[in-house]
Design a protein around this motif. Structure first.
Motif, PDB file in Angstrom:
ATOM      1  N   PRO A  14       0.824  -1.209   0.000  1.00 36.52           N
ATOM      2  CA  PRO A  14       0.000   0.000   0.000  1.00 36.52           C
ATOM      3  C   PRO A  14       0.861   1.263   0.000  1.00 36.52           C
ATOM      4  CG  PRO A  14      -0.842  -1.586   1.571  1.00 36.52           C
ATOM      5  CD  PRO A  14       0.487  -2.106   1.094  1.00 36.52           C
ATOM      6  N   ARG A  15       0.378   2.273  -0.680  1.00 38.68           N
ATOM      7  CA  ARG A  15       1.115   3.532  -0.831  1.00 38.68           C
ATOM      8  C   ARG A  15       1.590   4.078   0.515  1.00 38.68           C
ATOM      9  NH1 ARG A  15       3.890   6.661  -0.472  1.00 38.68           N
ATOM     10  NH2 ARG A  15       4.106   8.748  -1.280  1.00 38.68           N
ATOM     11  N   GLY A  16       0.780   3.962   1.528  1.00 31.02           N
ATOM     12  CA  GLY A  16       1.138   4.498   2.841  1.00 31.02           C
ATOM     13  C   GLY A  16       2.286   3.783   3.527  1.00 31.02           C
ATOM     14  N   LEU A  17       2.637   2.586   3.069  1.00 28.47           N
ATOM     15  CA  LEU A  17       3.734   1.823   3.676  1.00 28.47           C
ATOM     16  C   LEU A  17       4.974   1.768   2.794  1.00 28.47           C
ATOM     17  CD1 LEU A  17       1.688  -1.205   5.049  1.00 28.47           C
ATOM     18  CD2 LEU A  17       2.469   0.813   6.289  1.00 28.47           C
ATOM     19  N   LEU A  18       4.912   2.378   1.648  1.00 30.42           N
ATOM     20  CA  LEU A  18       5.970   2.210   0.660  1.00 30.42           C
ATOM     21  C   LEU A  18       7.338   2.706   1.127  1.00 30.42           C
ATOM     22  CD1 LEU A  18       6.486   1.099  -2.104  1.00 30.42           C
ATOM     23  CD2 LEU A  18       5.990   3.352  -3.030  1.00 30.42           C
ATOM     24  N   GLU A  19       7.406   3.868   1.722  1.00 29.94           N
ATOM     25  CA  GLU A  19       8.705   4.391   2.160  1.00 29.94           C
ATOM     26  C   GLU A  19       9.380   3.461   3.153  1.00 29.94           C
ATOM     27  OE1 GLU A  19       6.496   7.807   0.498  1.00 29.94           O
ATOM     28  OE2 GLU A  19       5.966   6.209   1.871  1.00 29.94           O
ATOM     29  N   LEU A  20       8.605   2.852   4.031  1.00 29.27           N
ATOM     30  CA  LEU A  20       9.177   1.913   5.005  1.00 29.27           C
ATOM     31  C   LEU A  20       9.780   0.694   4.318  1.00 29.27           C
ATOM     32  CD1 LEU A  20       6.364   1.942   7.698  1.00 29.27           C
ATOM     33  CD2 LEU A  20       8.600   3.042   7.847  1.00 29.27           C
ATOM     34  N   THR A  21       9.149   0.257   3.256  1.00 30.55           N
ATOM     35  CA  THR A  21       9.573  -0.948   2.559  1.00 30.55           C
ATOM     36  C   THR A  21      10.720  -0.693   1.583  1.00 30.55           C
ATOM     37  OG1 THR A  21       7.278  -1.646   2.705  1.00 30.55           O
ATOM     38  CG2 THR A  21       8.675  -2.913   1.256  1.00 30.55           C
ATOM     39  N   ALA A  22      10.774   0.494   0.993  1.00 34.80           N
ATOM     40  CA  ALA A  22      11.779   0.805  -0.032  1.00 34.80           C
ATOM     41  C   ALA A  22      13.054   1.427   0.535  1.00 34.80           C
ATOM     42  CB  ALA A  22      11.173   1.737  -1.082  1.00 34.80           C
ATOM     43  N   ASP A  23      13.057   1.809   1.801  1.00 39.69           N
ATOM     44  CA  ASP A  23      14.222   2.454   2.416  1.00 39.69           C
ATOM     45  C   ASP A  23      15.276   1.412   2.764  1.00 39.69           C
ATOM     46  OD1 ASP A  23      16.081   3.884   3.860  1.00 39.69           O
ATOM     47  OD2 ASP A  23      14.679   4.524   5.418  1.00 39.69           O
ATOM     48  N   THR A  24      16.402   1.446   2.033  1.00 36.45           N
ATOM     49  CA  THR A  24      17.457   0.445   2.238  1.00 36.45           C
ATOM     50  C   THR A  24      18.038   0.467   3.647  1.00 36.45           C
ATOM     51  OG1 THR A  24      19.109   1.948   1.325  1.00 36.45           O
ATOM     52  CG2 THR A  24      18.127   0.359  -0.189  1.00 36.45           C
ATOM     53  N   ASP A  25      17.912   1.580   4.347  1.00 37.19           N
ATOM     54  CA  ASP A  25      18.448   1.684   5.702  1.00 37.19           C
ATOM     55  C   ASP A  25      17.406   1.376   6.776  1.00 37.19           C
ATOM     56  OD1 ASP A  25      20.962   2.443   4.743  1.00 37.19           O
ATOM     57  OD2 ASP A  25      20.332   4.538   4.609  1.00 37.19           O
ATOM     58  N   GLY A  26      16.176   1.146   6.365  1.00 40.82           N
ATOM     59  CA  GLY A  26      15.099   0.939   7.334  1.00 40.82           C
ATOM     60  C   GLY A  26      14.964  -0.506   7.765  1.00 40.82           C
ATOM     61  N   PRO A  27      14.339  -0.736   8.904  1.00 42.13           N
ATOM     62  CA  PRO A  27      14.179  -2.092   9.428  1.00 42.13           C
ATOM     63  C   PRO A  27      13.186  -2.948   8.631  1.00 42.13           C
ATOM     64  CG  PRO A  27      12.987  -0.541  10.803  1.00 42.13           C
ATOM     65  CD  PRO A  27      13.773   0.274   9.801  1.00 42.13           C
ATOM     66  N   HIS A  28      12.351  -2.329   7.801  1.00 45.29           N
ATOM     67  CA  HIS A  28      11.344  -3.066   7.037  1.00 45.29           C
ATOM     68  C   HIS A  28      11.692  -3.153   5.558  1.00 45.29           C
ATOM     69  CE1 HIS A  28       8.856  -3.060  10.586  1.00 45.29           C
ATOM     70  NE2 HIS A  28       9.050  -1.766  10.691  1.00 45.29           N
ATOM     71  N   TYR A  29      12.959  -2.919   5.228  1.00 46.94           N
ATOM     72  CA  TYR A  29      13.394  -2.928   3.827  1.00 46.94           C
ATOM     73  C   TYR A  29      13.106  -4.271   3.165  1.00 46.94           C
ATOM     74  CZ  TYR A  29      16.462  -3.026  -0.237  1.00 46.94           C
ATOM     75  OH  TYR A  29      16.962  -3.162  -1.502  1.00 46.94           O
ATOM     76  N   ASP A  30      12.577  -4.192   1.952  1.00 48.11           N
ATOM     77  CA  ASP A  30      12.304  -5.388   1.149  1.00 48.11           C
ATOM     78  C   ASP A  30      13.295  -5.386  -0.010  1.00 48.11           C
ATOM     79  OD1 ASP A  30      11.361  -7.241  -0.728  1.00 48.11           O
ATOM     80  OD2 ASP A  30       9.275  -6.859  -0.211  1.00 48.11           O
ATOM     81  N   PRO A  31      14.171  -6.380  -0.101  1.00 44.30           N
ATOM     82  CA  PRO A  31      15.203  -6.396  -1.144  1.00 44.30           C
ATOM     83  C   PRO A  31      14.671  -6.446  -2.573  1.00 44.30           C
ATOM     84  CG  PRO A  31      15.381  -8.349   0.267  1.00 44.30           C
ATOM     85  CD  PRO A  31      14.295  -7.490   0.820  1.00 44.30           C
ATOM     86  N   THR A  32      13.389  -6.660  -2.760  1.00 45.34           N
ATOM     87  CA  THR A  32      12.850  -6.593  -4.121  1.00 45.34           C
ATOM     88  C   THR A  32      12.950  -5.174  -4.683  1.00 45.34           C
ATOM     89  OG1 THR A  32      10.586  -6.273  -3.329  1.00 45.34           O
ATOM     90  CG2 THR A  32      11.256  -8.523  -3.833  1.00 45.34           C
TER      91      THR A  32
END
Length: 113
Positions: free
Chosen positions: A69-87
């Motif tokens: 979801p758009r509202g969670l995207l930054e958390l998932t795409a941030d390489t330095d974040g704890p929720h980073y998704d390598p995709t």
């Protein structure tokens, strides 16, 4: 009229939704459905559905797409974040879609792609 405010170089600017969409559309490439299908044949392309789960449950998703979801995207795409998704590897092309186009148009600026 709905307006949002943002600070640019220390100055406060007001934007309404129409202005924000026009600005995003000016910098985000748009592809036709035929171009999207051709792009999706490449392993270098990540197809991203930024709709909410209740929307994808109703209408389904494009085969091979992932849903964030758009509202969670930054958390998932941030390489330095704890929720980073390598995709979200930086070298991948990200093909983004939603229901009407506003959420998908705003994605590249916020996700770093």
């Amino acid at each position: 009229m709905l307006s949002l405010h943002t600070a640019i170089n220390g100055e406060l600017h007001a934007y309404n939704l129409k202005e924000m969409l026009a600005e995003a559309e000016a910098i985000v490439p748009t592809v036709s459905p035929a171009e999207a299908l051709e792009m999706m044949r490449s392993a270098e392309v990540l197809t991203l559905d930024v709709r909410e789960p209740f929307e994808t449950e109703k209408t389904g998703m494009i085969k091979g797409a992932i849903n964030i979801p758009r509202g969670l995207l930054e958390l998932t795409a941030d390489t330095d974040g704890p929720h980073y998704d390598p995709t979200f590897e930086k070298h991948r092309i990200v093909l983004v879609y939603c229901t009407a186009g506003f959420r998908s148009t705003a994605v590249p600026r916020s996700s770093g792609h």
